[in-house]
Write a protein that holds these residues in place. Sequence first.
Motif, PDB file in Angstrom:
ATOM      1  N   UNK A   1       0.832  -1.207   0.000  1.00 10.92           N
ATOM      2  CA  UNK A   1       0.000   0.000   0.000  1.00 10.92           C
ATOM      3  C   UNK A   1       0.872   1.265   0.000  1.00 10.92           C
ATOM      4  N   UNK A   2       1.957   1.269   0.784  1.00  7.83           N
ATOM      5  CA  UNK A   2       2.837   2.434   0.837  1.00  7.83           C
ATOM      6  C   UNK A   2       4.215   2.062   0.297  1.00  7.83           C
ATOM      7  N   UNK A  12       0.560   6.597   8.759  1.00  8.76           N
ATOM      8  CA  UNK A  12       0.057   6.041  10.018  1.00  8.76           C
ATOM      9  C   UNK A  12      -0.291   7.148  10.997  1.00  8.76           C
ATOM     10  N   UNK A  13       0.613   8.152  11.093  1.00  6.98           N
ATOM     11  CA  UNK A  13       0.376   9.250  12.033  1.00  6.98           C
ATOM     12  C   UNK A  13      -0.862  10.042  11.650  1.00  6.98           C
ATOM     13  N   UNK A  14      -0.996  10.310  10.361  1.00  2.26           N
ATOM     14  CA  UNK A  14      -2.162  11.073   9.899  1.00  2.26           C
ATOM     15  C   UNK A  14      -3.446  10.313  10.217  1.00  2.26           C
ATOM     16  N   UNK A  15      -3.420   9.043   9.910  1.00  3.97           N
ATOM     17  CA  UNK A  15      -4.623   8.244  10.161  1.00  3.97           C
ATOM     18  C   UNK A  15      -4.892   8.110  11.651  1.00  3.97           C
ATOM     19  N   UNK A  16      -3.802   8.048  12.423  1.00  2.80           N
ATOM     20  CA  UNK A  16      -3.950   7.976  13.871  1.00  2.80           C
ATOM     21  C   UNK A  16      -4.679   9.209  14.396  1.00  2.80           C
ATOM     22  N   UNK A  17      -4.278  10.368  13.881  1.00  5.57           N
ATOM     23  CA  UNK A  17      -4.881  11.615  14.326  1.00  5.57           C
ATOM     24  C   UNK A  17      -6.337  11.703  13.867  1.00  5.57           C
ATOM     25  N   UNK A  18      -6.562  11.285  12.652  1.00 11.41           N
ATOM     26  CA  UNK A  18      -7.935  11.309  12.142  1.00 11.41           C
ATOM     27  C   UNK A  18      -8.814  10.385  12.973  1.00 11.41           C
ATOM     28  N   UNK A  19      -8.239   9.233  13.339  1.00  9.46           N
ATOM     29  CA  UNK A  19      -8.984   8.281  14.162  1.00  9.46           C
ATOM     30  C   UNK A  19      -9.339   8.871  15.508  1.00  9.46           C
ATOM     31  N   UNK A  20      -8.375   9.591  16.107  1.00  8.22           N
ATOM     32  CA  UNK A  20      -8.639  10.230  17.391  1.00  8.22           C
ATOM     33  C   UNK A  20      -9.741  11.262  17.271  1.00  8.22           C
ATOM     34  N   UNK A  21      -9.675  12.020  16.182  1.00  6.25           N
ATOM     35  CA  UNK A  21     -10.713  13.018  15.952  1.00  6.25           C
ATOM     36  C   UNK A  21     -12.067  12.335  15.782  1.00  6.25           C
ATOM     37  N   UNK A  22     -11.995  11.181  15.152  1.00 10.20           N
ATOM     38  CA  UNK A  22     -13.215  10.393  14.955  1.00 10.20           C
ATOM     39  C   UNK A  22     -13.890  10.137  16.302  1.00 10.20           C
TER      40      UNK A  22
END
Lengths: 237, 407
Positions: A1-2, A12-22
Amino acid sequence: MFKSKKTKIVASLVLLMVGGLCMWFILNFVAIGPGLPPPAGMPVWYVPGLGTRMENGTLIEVRSVAEHFELIDDRIMDESPSCFPAVSQYCGYANCKRTGSDDQYLIAAWYFDDEKKFLQSERDLYQYLEKQGRVSTVELDISKEINEEIKRRENRLAWGPTFGPKSFDVTKYESEITSGFFLVYKIPFIEGRDDYFIVYYGAMGSVNLSNQTPFLKELIAEGYYLIEPGTVEDLKS
Amino acid sequence: MNKTTKPKIVTIGAALLLALLVAGMFIPASLAVGTSNSVSIENAETVASFYVQYIPTFITDFSEWQDATVEQSTVYYDLDGKNSAYAFNVIENGQYAGYILVSATRNNYPILEFSKGRTPNAITKLTSCSEILAKERANVRKLVTGEVRPLYLGATFYYAEYSLIDAKGEVKDSVIVDLTSQVIIDFKKPQVEIQINEKDLLQQQQVKKQEANVLWDALEDKMKAMETATLENPASSGGSGYIHDVPNYPWYCGCSPTASGMVLGYWNSHGYPDFPGETALIEELAVAMGTDWPGNGLTWPWDIDNGIEEVCENHKYDNFDASNDYWMTWSEVKDEIDANKPFVISMSFGGTGNGQPKPYGHHSVTCIGYSDYDEDYVFIHDTWDKDEHHYIAYGNWLAAMATWVRP
């Protein structure tokens, strides 16, 4: 994928942050409720199951139902009892016995989230019952049993809405396999929401229903739940 | 909150939520990339074997699992194709007796679920329906369905991913069906830009990861100790707390006012006797927290604490402090219960409580206790059962908010 390790870490970091915002978003902007079970979980509303209670730091299994009954085994979900047709996929039942006797009882429920399906299934069930046994409409008065149930709940620090009529028509069913009463709860939770239940309380085997009626009324009172303008009534042919 | 603004918020919220959920679901997969936190199926089986025999030591209604064994059942994947969880059948006297779900990564809690029921992908009715949906989608695209892969993306998120194959036998795409709700999920659709508070979010994720790792370490320590000793008393390695006299109410007016009503009902019998009876109390709470009642019983989370305080003030109890905590931690839960203060947990995409056949979803419950051993549980009055309490693994939800109620 990457393609590179760096990309992976950044992604991973971006998705981690988006997940937290989720998480934050969900907790702020998703309304809680109504908090009723989904259709497949609805039959449990009227079918008792094994419970648990904490005693001296240990969880204890609780089998009791009402004052004088206990479950033989846990309730069975997504299945209709063999003595009745599966008029709804959302169904379940439980077998219990009366304390100090060998008498066995059946509590079964079929749930519908659609009025048309409910009406058709109600007719189908009625026709089936007419073929298998004797069917009639009788009036049941559970005022006394409801009052006893309210007291029992108070002693257990429990409460439940006991609105609606305490005397109502039910469908009496007598056969060699089981005899008891069918109740139909229409829209018992929220006005305008399609919730329909057909609930059966019966004694197993060839029994004298008159003798069993006081016990069945105790079970009916234990499970009675209705918020008006919902209704409780008999099966319609 | 002005009622007329709610529909707009709901619409925007629904779109954002869908997008965020999709993004959120990719996280476990992405985190697994390049890390050494994966758990092999052999190790997971060892954990499962240990745990099925450990469960009866602290939950008596699983006593029949005392001599049970486990056998491999299903490997679940995430959206990136990596292992997310392993399901093991619990076998007692040669008969199926339930299942236990073990995480395939140390970034998640070790024991994800256990039950005497079946996982959604083991229920023929659900898999048949999902297959029909997948085939319908394939037909529309003039493709056929190929292999099916079970997905587990967290509490309640059980899916089946069907590959879509063309006439040449090449995999062209896939379709994912939600096994619980029986709908096709399109994870590629939503696209939104979101501003985020990076620091807070990273911190929260880090805390969760650390908690999961601590639980894995504790479990492995216990398993090592068990190699040379008999099963020790669970009380020696953990603890539990329970508030015995919290009343139990079934759903009325909405889960949030009902759950809050149980908390105030408790205080009513603990020095604050001027609250009204159950019916009036729940109705008053519903009004105070803006619950849509009479109506659909929905409550906005941010109104729950204010509603509780308003009802307290209505009855001259100005000293009550109710506050929403969006970042509830396990130690806070234990402290609150140990201080004999029941509270409300409002969960989103909540998992399944013991003895309940289906997940809680978006639901408020009253927390009345905890069990703090190798796996953490909260005891709850869930508004679905008027008689007994239930319990749910701590973290068996996508998100949860505590509403502390302190006189």
